[in-house]
Design an enzyme around this catalytic site. Structure first.
Site, PDB file in Angstrom:
ATOM      1  N   HIS A  93     -20.517  -0.115 -32.428  1.00  0.00           N
ATOM      2  CA  HIS A  93     -20.792   0.580 -31.159  1.00  0.00           C
ATOM      3  C   HIS A  93     -22.269   0.414 -30.813  1.00  0.00           C
ATOM      4  CE1 HIS A  93     -21.227   3.743 -28.185  1.00  0.00           C
ATOM      5  NE2 HIS A  93     -19.912   3.696 -28.038  1.00  0.00           N
ATOM      6  N   GLU A 165     -18.121  -2.860 -23.858  1.00  0.00           N
ATOM      7  CA  GLU A 165     -18.825  -1.671 -23.386  1.00  0.00           C
ATOM      8  C   GLU A 165     -20.225  -2.068 -22.931  1.00  0.00           C
ATOM      9  OE1 GLU A 165     -17.007   2.237 -25.049  1.00  0.00           O
ATOM     10  OE2 GLU A 165     -18.670   1.623 -26.297  1.00  0.00           O
TER      11      GLU A 165
HETATM   12  P1  13P Z   1     -18.744   7.415 -22.007  1.00  0.00           P
HETATM   13  O1  13P Z   1     -17.284   7.356 -21.645  1.00  0.00           O
HETATM   14  O2  13P Z   1     -19.235   8.809 -22.248  1.00  0.00           O
HETATM   15  O3  13P Z   1     -19.583   6.631 -21.064  1.00  0.00           O
HETATM   16  O4  13P Z   1     -18.887   6.681 -23.440  1.00  0.00           O
HETATM   17  C1  13P Z   1     -18.403   5.404 -23.573  1.00  0.00           C
HETATM   18  C2  13P Z   1     -18.449   5.027 -24.995  1.00  0.00           C
HETATM   19  O5  13P Z   1     -19.505   4.767 -25.524  1.00  0.00           O
HETATM   20  C3  13P Z   1     -17.190   5.029 -25.742  1.00  0.00           C
HETATM   21  O6  13P Z   1     -17.306   4.423 -26.979  1.00  0.00           O
END
Ligand code: 13P
Length: 256
Positions: A93, A165
């Site tokens: 992540h 992401e």
């Molecule tokens: P948010 O949905 O709070 O933007 O977070 C995304 C995330 O990092 C999920 O792993």
């Protein structure tokens, strides 16, 4: 293919709060066979929740794990210890890359350790705001993908999930900082092209690719219909039960 709805609780909820949330979610959620609902609580909550969860309805994910199975690694929790407790683990992540200093080499070892212990890695990749501004998105995606998968053989690639992401779109409240379906489509295409180059065309089509970054009930439908997107990785909205179940309902509607 199944649609994956994954709630990343990050560093939120005590064990008691997590248990109450799970209890309520289990009570309200029908058993949707085509929607894989996954929650990723803090490590400390995983073992008790594993005794409470109904795995037909909801699966558990870790948020991280260590790449060695045992030994002198103070403070770490290994995938061999998580084996049997979780079905998935988020790995790489951006918060771990950028705050805890994880690099692609370490992430690759974690991906391999998860697979070795029968845990499906959800490998997170994504560019920062400045990398995008400098036109480096394609390079970052390629480097993080090939780096993170460097220890995954042709035989094991079907055990991996990729989550795109974009770092700039995480935890955003401003529309300007939310990814558009077109921006996501473009990067997901890149991800699948890279997968094709390494593992071939079939794999490129079959590896699930999720999107994460400020997913809400209001945008979930649009994100889930982006070509090549097979699910969502949700932070903030997954902490609010009604929002998380709304997103699951949207996934059900979109997929049927
Ligand atoms: P948010 O949905 O709070 O933007 O977070 C995304 C995330 O990092 C999920 O792993």
């Amino acid at each position: 293919m199944k649609t994956y709805i994954v709630g990343n609780w990050k560093l939120n909820f005590t064990v008691g709060e997590a248990s109450i949330y799970l209890h309520k979610l289990l009570k309200t959620l029908p058993n949707y066979r085509d929607i894989e609902v996954v929650v990723a609580p803090s490590t400390i909550a995983l073992q008790p929740l594993s005794l409470q969860v109904d795995r037909h309805k909801i699966k558990l994910s870790a948020q991280n794990g260590f790449y060695r199975d045992y030994g002198a690694f103070t403070g770490e929790v290994s995938f061999s210890q998580l084996r049997g407790i979780v079905d998935y683990s988020i790995i790489g992540h951006s918060e771990r890359r950028n705050i805890l200093g994880e690099d692609d080499k370490m992430i690759a070892k974690k991906v391999a350790a998860a697979i070795r212990n029968r845990i499906t890695p959800i490998l997170c990749i994504g560019e920062t705001e400045s990398e995008r501004a400098f036109g480096e998105t394609a390079d970052v995606i390629r480097d993080q993908l090939t780096g993170g998968l460097s220890e995954v053989s042709d035989d094991d690639i079907d055990k991996v999930i990729i989550a795109y992401e974009p770092v700039w779109a995480i935890s955003s409240t401003k529309a300007a900082k939310m990814a558009t379906p077109d921006e996501i489509a473009e990067v997901v295409k890149l991800i699948r092209k890279n997968l094709k180059d390494i593992y071939g065309a079939k794999v490129a089509e079959e590896v699930p690719v999720l999107f994460g970054g400020s997913v809400k009930p209001s945008n979930a439908g649009a994100y889930l219909t982006v070509p090549g997107v097979n699910g969502l990785l949700i932070g903030g909205a997954s902490l609010i039960l009604s929002e998380f179940t709304d997103i699951i309902e949207t996934a059900k509607r979109v997929s049927s």
